[in-house]
Write a protein that holds these residues in place. Structure first.
Motif, mmCIF file in Angstrom:
data_model
loop_
_atom_site.group_PDB
_atom_site.id
_atom_site.type_symbol
_atom_site.label_atom_id
_atom_site.label_comp_id
_atom_site.label_asym_id
_atom_site.label_seq_id
_atom_site.Cartn_x
_atom_site.Cartn_y
_atom_site.Cartn_z
ATOM 1 N N ARG A 1 2.037 0.733 36.927
ATOM 2 C CA ARG A 1 0.892 0.187 37.607
ATOM 3 C C ARG A 1 -0.136 -0.145 37.258
ATOM 4 N N MET B 1 4.438 -1.336 41.128
ATOM 5 C CA MET B 1 3.723 -0.668 40.048
ATOM 6 C C MET B 1 3.964 0.561 39.927
ATOM 7 N N LYS C 1 1.748 8.633 37.290
ATOM 8 C CA LYS C 1 1.085 9.073 38.896
ATOM 9 C C LYS C 1 0.380 9.417 39.619
ATOM 10 N N ASP D 1 -2.686 4.611 43.186
ATOM 11 C CA ASP D 1 -3.003 4.733 42.166
ATOM 12 C C ASP D 1 -3.061 3.527 41.205
ATOM 13 N N GLN D 2 -2.656 2.621 41.560
ATOM 14 C CA GLN D 2 -2.411 1.166 40.785
ATOM 15 C C GLN D 2 -3.671 0.985 39.372
ATOM 16 N N ASP D 3 -3.969 0.503 38.512
ATOM 17 C CA ASP D 3 -5.057 0.700 37.239
ATOM 18 C C ASP D 3 -6.225 0.019 38.040
ATOM 19 N N ASP E 1 1.758 4.364 45.727
ATOM 20 C CA ASP E 1 2.218 3.264 45.107
ATOM 21 C C ASP E 1 0.698 2.251 45.266
#
Length: 390
Positions: free
Chosen positions: A369, A364, A101, A47-49, A44
């Motif tokens: 996210r 997130m 995700k 995969d944050q923006d 996590d």
């Protein structure tokens, strides 16, 4: 089809250098052995923006006598195929599950590789080897359909052979799978295999669950880096201005002088990153002349691997970074001595702890996210300790 293109670089002070780049058709490099076909969720943090981007890297290798009877392109292709056996997720593709995700489907499809030749020697570039490197797009061709975050190759590599025998290696990586430390680990493994190793000296560790949100997720720290801010008119006008991309080099003696003159006694042992970041943030703010009451920010990208107990395993190549924020009124930052900014920078870095990272992962999941907020911000990343020069 193979393509030959002309490139011209130069400045008002330097005569133009014209050279041709002959580029072969791109190909896929697949693992040298059969690898598992499985699904590997990213963490996590991964995969944050803000990490759903492609990051480029360019490395110059002068000619060396040991390469006299070697074909560097074939050597690298073989080394990459062998390394992908160990780093087989790199040969897969990122997919998106519900709630945004991200997961890597380990398909074994491979990474993109382009072979190219340029009729120029490395020494002809002279002082232009510093960023921003001219004609970078010729040395890292954006293969159509390759730049997506989802369903695209995770690595794009172009090796350009020069007439002097040197090579230029340009790499583009999907940031969701690795940070700078992870990319360096991967490329070091390629170098080892190219020199004859049968396995990387540091074996890769996936273990993305170590940076996955808790159940239930809970935000326990303050995260100004994800504040929901709105651009003021001042910020909008500043962001629309044309910016000039240049390199500046500080000698150790100059950095030592900055510490001696501007760091208060209790901060005299601050790092090179901290004193430079503080000086640049303050000088940038003065130069932009914002409204005195406007909030200005510095975002420090912090490698958090050492914050964990037990430590994140050696060999972990996922993202383990935080975007820690210091903020101040523009007038306070501009009028106070550099020690004021330095104190804020050090405090921002010190905020990053194991609990802070777990709180980021939980945020997130709870907030979709989000991307790091750049309003009124100056983002600084220090990669000296990554030791790319090795």
């Amino acid at each position: 089809m193979p393509e030959t293109r002309a490139a011209t670089i130069g400045t008002a002070m330097v005569p133009p250098l014209v050279f041709k780049v002959h580029r072969c058709d791109p190909e896929l490099i697949i693992p040298a052995k059969l690898t598992p076909h499985d699904l590997k969720p990213l963490s996590d943090i991964d995969d944050q923006d803000g990490l759903r981007v492609q990051i480029p890297l360019i490395i110059f290798y002068p000619y060396h006598l040991s390469m006299q009877r070697q074909d560097p392109v074939q050597l690298l292709k073989q080394a990459l195929a062998e390394v992908l056996v160990f780093y087989y997720p790199f040969a897969g593709r990122v997919r998106e599950w519900p709630d945004r995700k991200l997961v890597v489907e380990c398909t074994g499809q491979g990474i993109l590789f382009t072979e190219a030749y340029a009729d120029v020697s490395l020494d002809q570039f002279g002082d232009m080897l510093w960023p921003p490197f001219p004609c970078f797009e010729e040395l890292l061709f954006d293969v159509p359909g390759s730049s997506g975050i989802l369903n695209s190759p995770l690595l794009l590599i172009q090796v350009t052979c020069l007439k002097c025998g040197g090579i230029i290696t340009a790499i583009r990586m999907n940031h969701t799978i690795s940070d700078a430390a992870g990319l360096l680990q991967f490329w070091s493994a390629v170098a080892e295999m190219a020199r004859g190793a049968t396995a990387p000296s540091v074996l890769p560790v996936w273990e993305r669950h170590l940076l996955t949100a808790r159940k239930p997720p809970r935000i326990t720290c303050t995260h100004h880096e994800y504040d929901d801010l709105v651009d003021t008119q001042d910020n909008i006008s500043l962001s629309d201005q044309v910016k000039d991309h240049r390199s500046f080099f500080f000698l150790l003696t100059q950095i030592s002088s900055l510490r001696k003159k501007h760091a208060p006694p209790h901060l005299s042992h601050c790092s090179r990153f901290e004193i430079l970041a503080a000086c640049l943030w303050r000088c940038r703010t003065i130069a932009l002349q914002p409204n005195p009451d406007e909030e200005v920010r510095i975002i420090c990208i912090v490698n958090a691997r050492s914050c964990f107990k037990p430590p994140i395993p050696k060999g972990y190549y996922g993202n383990c970074i935080a975007y820690s924020v210091a903020k101040a009124r523009a007038e306070d930052l501009s009028r106070n001595p550099i020690g004021y900014a330095l104190e804020l920078v050090r405090r921002a870095k010190a905020n990053v702890t194991e609990e802070y990272m777990r709180s980021v992962a939980d945020l997130m999941v709870l907030k979709g996210r989000p991307r790091c907020t750049m309003v009124g911000s100056f983002l600084v990343s220090g990669v000296a300790r990554a030791r790319f020069e090795g």
